[in-house]
Design a protein around this motif. Structure first.
Motif, mmCIF file in Angstrom:
data_model
loop_
_atom_site.group_PDB
_atom_site.id
_atom_site.type_symbol
_atom_site.label_atom_id
_atom_site.label_comp_id
_atom_site.label_asym_id
_atom_site.label_seq_id
_atom_site.Cartn_x
_atom_site.Cartn_y
_atom_site.Cartn_z
ATOM 1 N N SER A 111 0.847 -1.194 -0.052
ATOM 2 C CA SER A 111 0.143 -0.089 0.046
ATOM 3 C C SER A 111 0.741 1.110 0.126
ATOM 4 O O SER A 111 0.607 2.399 -0.489
ATOM 5 C CB SER A 111 -1.153 -0.135 1.273
ATOM 6 N N ASP A 150 -6.643 -4.847 -7.572
ATOM 7 C CA ASP A 150 -6.363 -4.492 -6.325
ATOM 8 C C ASP A 150 -5.148 -4.983 -5.722
ATOM 9 O O ASP A 150 -4.894 -5.120 -4.543
ATOM 10 C CB ASP A 150 -7.462 -4.870 -5.322
ATOM 11 N N THR A 209 -16.680 1.938 -2.055
ATOM 12 C CA THR A 209 -15.328 2.288 -1.697
ATOM 13 C C THR A 209 -15.583 2.795 -0.072
ATOM 14 O O THR A 209 -16.836 2.903 0.367
ATOM 15 C CB THR A 209 -14.904 3.794 -2.284
ATOM 16 N N ARG A 238 -13.786 -1.725 -1.459
ATOM 17 C CA ARG A 238 -12.434 -1.271 -1.775
ATOM 18 C C ARG A 238 -11.672 -0.446 -0.881
ATOM 19 O O ARG A 238 -12.655 0.431 -0.178
ATOM 20 C CB ARG A 238 -12.548 -0.666 -3.128
ATOM 21 N N VAL A 239 -10.505 -0.694 -0.951
ATOM 22 C CA VAL A 239 -9.585 0.342 0.023
ATOM 23 C C VAL A 239 -9.737 1.715 -0.352
ATOM 24 O O VAL A 239 -9.909 1.798 -1.597
ATOM 25 C CB VAL A 239 -8.328 -0.231 0.050
ATOM 26 N N TYR A 240 -9.642 2.718 0.602
ATOM 27 C CA TYR A 240 -9.393 4.042 0.309
ATOM 28 C C TYR A 240 -8.779 4.204 -1.030
ATOM 29 O O TYR A 240 -7.731 3.587 -1.029
ATOM 30 C CB TYR A 240 -9.149 4.908 1.333
ATOM 31 N N GLU A 241 -9.085 5.122 -1.998
ATOM 32 C CA GLU A 241 -8.125 5.447 -2.904
ATOM 33 C C GLU A 241 -6.990 6.251 -2.527
ATOM 34 O O GLU A 241 -7.089 7.149 -1.552
ATOM 35 C CB GLU A 241 -8.757 6.302 -4.218
ATOM 36 N N GLN A 285 -3.304 -2.784 -3.138
ATOM 37 C CA GLN A 285 -4.211 -2.509 -1.755
ATOM 38 C C GLN A 285 -4.024 -3.891 -1.105
ATOM 39 O O GLN A 285 -4.211 -3.660 0.257
ATOM 40 C CB GLN A 285 -5.524 -2.268 -2.470
ATOM 41 N N THR A 286 -3.962 -5.086 -1.854
ATOM 42 C CA THR A 286 -3.887 -6.221 -1.010
ATOM 43 C C THR A 286 -2.773 -7.036 -0.828
ATOM 44 O O THR A 286 -2.634 -7.806 0.126
ATOM 45 C CB THR A 286 -4.976 -7.089 -1.612
ATOM 46 N N GLN A 343 -0.231 2.747 -8.736
ATOM 47 C CA GLN A 343 -1.241 2.764 -7.876
ATOM 48 C C GLN A 343 -2.605 3.239 -8.890
ATOM 49 O O GLN A 343 -3.708 2.679 -8.410
ATOM 50 C CB GLN A 343 -1.278 3.952 -6.734
#
Length: 660
Positions: free
Chosen positions: A41, A84, A288, A391-394, A87-88, A63
């Motif tokens: 991340s 993702d 999101t 989804r994780v925050y942008e 993010q993951t 990203q």
């Protein structure tokens, strides 16, 4: 100088190796690579390389998405990564249509501003396709296997016929739950007496009378099917004995037997129909993290019985109860603690058939499989599966040129947060430094890291307005990095989170050309006047690491110059007072073409920087800049100070800012 030390250090990079073997001709090969979420991340990119190639890039993902501009041509349209991935932490690479020539060592490299965070190597071995004799053997054995299966099916139906002597063949019917009706077909060509009794029964798994047609009315129908079955007005005359079953449910699955019998009870005709009502297909919902709410959809036929129970559960997580509706009311005390106060259904869901569930403030941990079940006395009447993906925050990137008074790291969320929460801004890429802390409704400057004391500020009443943005005064190059703002409850639970990547650019790349034979050329650098008198101004050749000119302690330090520049350089008088740090290079030669960097520093802090590319031309010939552009296939970031040695291939040259 101390400011050069970071570029002489080698980053500690861990390496792991794994092996993958596939046969040529397979659909794809998966090269595994998994890293901790905090590593992925905070990374600005992940690169898959194969070092033995001149163009090593197999796949690059930022990203913002894939960047395949520098991809080796042999891998074009053959590679992919998860959307993702960063993010993951799941950075595995899918390589389609692997060939023997793809065998080799692949390296997975998460990078942050050009610096490798870790390196994971994967050995791929693509073997030639196996011999074809097993396929031939299968071709011989398959007909025998099918023959055996056919005999088995024949024996099964023979058994069925023994059980039902007048049976015709078993007909299979499939339908999806939620349709208005399904037809159990039975058409005949025989002339049947008009006083026959037609009887549809559910014979397996549990005997139930489904529908009866006869000259005299009958009340033998099971209550489960009342109001849900229908036959033609004159089925015996039309020779169409099919049954329409309305609103098919999961509980309707089974074997249905239609029997036509005469007045004396003898069986004239019989038909078996196997009905399979499939569960409605899973629906996928994406949202999101920390949006106001998300709707898990489930709409069915209205006017459900008032004594049913509607139950939403997390079927992937110990069957946690998410929401329960029974006896016309919501049973909030039966909810799992995680969902209390966060779920809501519409009014009168049984009457309207709208069983959708609103989940407020969805979190990353809410991702999973949700099953809504409508049941009565233990019998399932309806069911719906919804897969929720939060989804994780942008990531948000903020760029600013050094010299501005302040930069804003934005974070706006829902207003009226609880007063007992803690808002904490941290540098998650740099030893987890505390940048700013807001707690008990006030700033906590004593908890800041020293580098940020007196330089940060939040708006008044951030919890009331939901504006948790941070103002950072006098941003420096060393402030480049990943900033994470976390909102925690007093129990330590994360309620909100936002990541901002700050990029402070501090100089422009200016291009200067001169023809060989000129008396001098000026490398320009004008900045703000009245610089501190204790700063050091250093002009250096970044591509050869030669010191070109050094100004320190209020005077030129000519003894520090490289041999090729002695007696050739000159700066204006009082450069710190005037802010004119330009350098005059006398009698420029072709060997002076290159990449020059002027750095103004005070101790370890870099205050100003400027880059100039110089081309000393022959009367005819390509410029240094034109030659330099050919080496841009790999870009690297520019750190706080100029590197001790910079490879020409890695120096980006543009007309704009040179950024990390």
């Amino acid at each position: 100088m101390k400011s050069w030390l970071p570029f002489l250090l080698l980053a500690h990079v861990s390496q792991h190796a794994s092996g993958v073997e596939v046969y040529e001709g397979e659909e794809f090969a998966l090269l595994p690579c998994k890293v901790a979420v905090n590593v992925s991340s905070s990374a600005t990119a992940v690169v898959w390389d194969r070092d033995e190639f001149k163009i090593p890039t197999v796949h690059m993902r930022l990203q913002s998405g894939d960047d395949l501009n520098d991809q080796n041509e042999r891998y074009k349209d053959r590679t992919s990564m998860r959307a993702d991935a960063l993010q993951t932490g799941e950075l595995s690479l899918t390589l389609r249509n692997p060939a023997v020539s793809d065998s080799g060592t692949y390296t997975c490299i998460p990078r942050m501003f050009g610096q490798d965070q870790t390196r994971i190597t994967v050995e791929l071995k693509v073997k030639e396709a196996p011999p074809r004799w097993p396929i031939v053997l299968v071709a011989v054995l398959l007909p025998l296997a099918l023959l055996a299966v056919g005999v088995g099916v024949f024996m099964f139906y023979k058994y069925k016929r023994m059980k039902h002597p007048a049976d015709s063949q078993v007909l299979m019917v499939e339908e999806t739950e939620g349709v208005k009706s399904v037809v159990l077909p039975f058409k005949t060509t025989e002339d049947l007496p008009l006083d026959c009794r037609v009887e549809w029964k559910l014979t397996d798994p549990e005997p139930r009378m489904v529908h009866v047609y006869q000259s005299e009315p009958s009340n033998t129908q099971d209550e489960v099917f009342q109001g849900r079955t229908e036959m033609k007005e004159e089925p015996l005359r039309d020779k169409d004995l099919s049954l329409k079953l309305k609103d098919p449910r999961l509980t309707d699955n089974g074997v249905y037997t239609c029997t036509i019998s005469s007045k004396d009870g003898s069986v004239l005709l019989q038909k078996l129909v196997s009905l399979t009502v499939r569960e409605s297909q899973m629906e996928v919902v994406e949202v999101t993290e920390w949006e106001e709410s998300v709707l898990l959809p489930f709409k069915t036929k209205p006017d459900l019985p008032q004594d049913v129970t509607v139950e939403w559960r997390r079927s992937d997580s110990k069957h946690m109860k998410v929401h329960v509706f029974r006896s016309s009311s919501e049973l909030l005390d039966e909810q799992d603690q995680v969902y209390r106060g966060r779920t809501e259904m519409n009014e009168e869901p049984l009457r309207t058939g709208d069983l959708c569930l609103k989940l407020k403030q969805p979190r990353l941990a809410d991702s999973g499989v949700y099953t809504c079940t409508v049941h009565k006395c233990g019998k399932v009447l309806k069911q719906k599966v919804v897969v929720l993906s939060v989804r994780v925050y942008e990531f948000q990137t903020v760029e600013v040129t050094r010299g501005v008074k302040r930069v804003l790291l934005p974070f706006r969320t829902t207003a009226n947060l609880l007063e007992d929460v803690t808002v904490e801004w941290r540098r998650s890429d740099h030893g987890d430094m505390k940048v700013h802390v807001y707690q008990t409704s006030q700033n906590q400057p004593e908890r800041q890291d020293q580098d940020y004391q007196g330089r940060t500020e939040m708006n008044e009443e951030p919890l009331t307005t939901g504006d948790l943005s941070l103002k950072l005064s006098y941003p420096r190059v060393k402030d480049n990095g990943v900033y994470t703002c976390t909102v925690c409850s007093k129990d330590g639970d994360i309620l909100r989170q936002k990541v901002v990547i700050l990029s402070v650019t501090d100089y422009q790349v200016e291009m200067v050309e001169v023809t060989k034979g000129k008396r001098s050329v000026l490398l320009p650098f004008k900045t703000t006047a009245d610089l501190p008198t204790d700063v050091t101004v250093e002009w250096r050749r970044a591509d050869t690491n030669d010191i070109v000119h050094l100004y320190q302690d209020g005077q030129n330090q000519l003894e520090e110059q490289g041999q090729n520049y002695r007696g050739r350089t000159e700066m204006s008088e009082e450069p710190l007072r005037t802010g004119d740090l330009s350098l005059t290079l006398k009698d420029p030669l072709k060997m002076h073409s290159g990449f020059y960097m002027c750095t103004v520093s005070k101790g370890e802090d870099i205050l100003r920087q400027k880059a100039v590319t110089l081309t000393v031309r022959e009367r005819h010939g390509a410029s240094f800049t034109e030659r330099f552009q050919g080496f841009r296939k790999k870009r690297t970031s520019v750190p706080d100070g100029p590197p001790a040695s910079v490879d020409k291939e890695s120096v980006p040259l543009t007309g704009g800012a040179l950024t990390g």
